[in-house]
Write an enzyme that holds these catalytic residues in place. Structure first.
Site, PDB file in Angstrom:
ATOM      1  N   GLU A  63       9.872   0.629   3.815  1.00 27.95           N
ATOM      2  CA  GLU A  63       8.444   0.785   3.527  1.00 27.95           C
ATOM      3  C   GLU A  63       8.075   0.009   2.251  1.00 27.95           C
ATOM      4  OE1 GLU A  63       6.283   2.533   5.661  1.00 27.95           O
ATOM      5  OE2 GLU A  63       4.809   1.567   4.378  1.00 27.95           O
ATOM      6  N   GLU A  70       3.057  -7.187   2.440  1.00 31.27           N
ATOM      7  CA  GLU A  70       1.591  -7.061   2.517  1.00 31.27           C
ATOM      8  C   GLU A  70       0.926  -7.632   1.261  1.00 31.27           C
ATOM      9  OE1 GLU A  70       1.144  -3.033   5.286  1.00 31.27           O
ATOM     10  OE2 GLU A  70       0.554  -2.976   3.173  1.00 31.27           O
TER      11      GLU A  70
HETATM   12  N1  LIG Z   1      -5.018 -12.425   6.064  1.00 30.71           N
HETATM   13  C1  LIG Z   1      -4.806 -12.001   7.309  1.00 30.71           C
HETATM   14  N2  LIG Z   1      -4.729 -12.875   8.318  1.00 30.71           N
HETATM   15  C2  LIG Z   1      -4.509 -12.449   9.593  1.00 30.71           C
HETATM   16  N3  LIG Z   1      -4.347 -11.163   9.948  1.00 30.71           N
HETATM   17  C3  LIG Z   1      -4.381 -10.224   8.979  1.00 30.71           C
HETATM   18  C4  LIG Z   1      -4.606 -10.583   7.613  1.00 30.71           C
HETATM   19  N4  LIG Z   1      -4.601  -9.438   6.872  1.00 30.71           N
HETATM   20  C5  LIG Z   1      -4.368  -8.450   7.732  1.00 30.71           C
HETATM   21  N5  LIG Z   1      -4.239  -8.898   8.996  1.00 30.71           N
HETATM   22  C6  LIG Z   1      -4.002  -8.085  10.211  1.00 30.71           C
HETATM   23  O1  LIG Z   1      -4.485  -6.770  10.003  1.00 30.71           O
HETATM   24  C7  LIG Z   1      -3.417  -5.831  10.073  1.00 30.71           C
HETATM   25  C8  LIG Z   1      -3.608  -4.782   9.012  1.00 30.71           C
HETATM   26  O2  LIG Z   1      -3.550  -5.419   7.753  1.00 30.71           O
HETATM   27  P1  LIG Z   1      -3.556  -4.619   6.404  1.00 30.71           P
HETATM   28  O3  LIG Z   1      -3.408  -5.545   5.267  1.00 30.71           O
HETATM   29  O4  LIG Z   1      -4.730  -3.706   6.376  1.00 30.71           O
HETATM   30  O5  LIG Z   1      -2.205  -3.838   6.588  1.00 30.71           O
HETATM   31  P2  LIG Z   1      -1.994  -2.310   6.664  1.00 30.71           P
HETATM   32  O6  LIG Z   1      -0.714  -2.112   7.423  1.00 30.71           O
HETATM   33  O7  LIG Z   1      -3.205  -1.622   7.205  1.00 30.71           O
HETATM   34  O8  LIG Z   1      -1.840  -2.057   5.119  1.00 30.71           O
HETATM   35  P3  LIG Z   1      -1.795  -0.662   4.400  1.00 30.71           P
HETATM   36  O9  LIG Z   1      -0.476  -0.058   4.794  1.00 30.71           O
HETATM   37  O10 LIG Z   1      -1.883  -1.053   2.946  1.00 30.71           O
HETATM   38  O11 LIG Z   1      -2.999   0.128   4.892  1.00 30.71           O
HETATM   39  C9  LIG Z   1      -2.136  -6.648   9.888  1.00 30.71           C
HETATM   40  O12 LIG Z   1      -1.037  -6.055  10.518  1.00 30.71           O
HETATM   41  C10 LIG Z   1      -2.542  -7.966  10.550  1.00 30.71           C
HETATM   42  O13 LIG Z   1      -2.419  -7.867  11.957  1.00 30.71           O
END
Ligand SMILES: Nc1ncnc2c1ncn2[C@@H]1O[C@H](COP(=O)(O)OP(=O)(O)OP(=O)(O)O)[C@@H](O)[C@H]1O
Length: 119
Positions: A63, A70
């Site tokens: 994690e 991320e």
């Molecule tokens: N810059 C980006 N370009 C393309 N896809 C993205 C980008 N940022 C996020 N994503 C997509 O959105 C999804 C969620 O992203 P996010 O950064 O919110 O991760 P998360 O798992 O929700 O993070 P957290 O655990 O902090 O909530 C990623 O898995 C990806 O598929």
């Protein structure tokens, strides 16, 4: 020695920051506490403790790596990029694989003990 202590301090800072900012990390810590309590309650064997502690440590470490990926992806660009999507999704997939395997192993260890208590 000073450098070693500093590295340790920064590592602890990384864990504390993940705990504060990542809901999933807090969920995993809570699950770990519940599993340890269950292990004490059911008086699991030494080998079962070793397996459980490996799963808990692996889960939390994974994690933290997911959080690192991320953050790096967000630092690279906030704009949509297919490679950032692949990187984030693969990191999330790694956590999911390990969590699913952990649940199955937890079930194998605890299910017979729970059934015994209620039968
Ligand atoms: N810059 C980006 N370009 C393309 N896809 C993205 C980008 N940022 C996020 N994503 C997509 O959105 C999804 C969620 O992203 P996010 O950064 O919110 O991760 P998360 O798992 O929700 O993070 P957290 O655990 O902090 O909530 C990623 O898995 C990806 O598929």
């Amino acid at each position: 020695m000073k450098t070693l202590l500093k590295s340790f301090y920064f590592a602890v800072q990384g864990i504390a920051a993940a705990f504060q900012s990542e809901r999933n990390f807090r969920i995993h810590v809570t699950a770990a506490i519940i599993v340890i309590a269950a292990g004490l309650f059911f008086n699991i064997s030494l080998i079962e403790w070793i397996v459980i502690l490996l799963l808990i440590g692996g889960m939390l470490a994974l994690e933290l790596v997911n959080t690192a990926i991320e953050r790096i992806a967000d630092a690279v660009s906030k704009e949509f990029h297919p490679l950032l999507k692949t990187a984030k999704d693969a990191a999330a997939g790694a956590v999911l694989v390990y969590a699913a395997v952990s649940v199955v192993i937890g079930f194998i260890i605890f299910a017979p003990k729970i059934i015994e208590v209620f039968s």
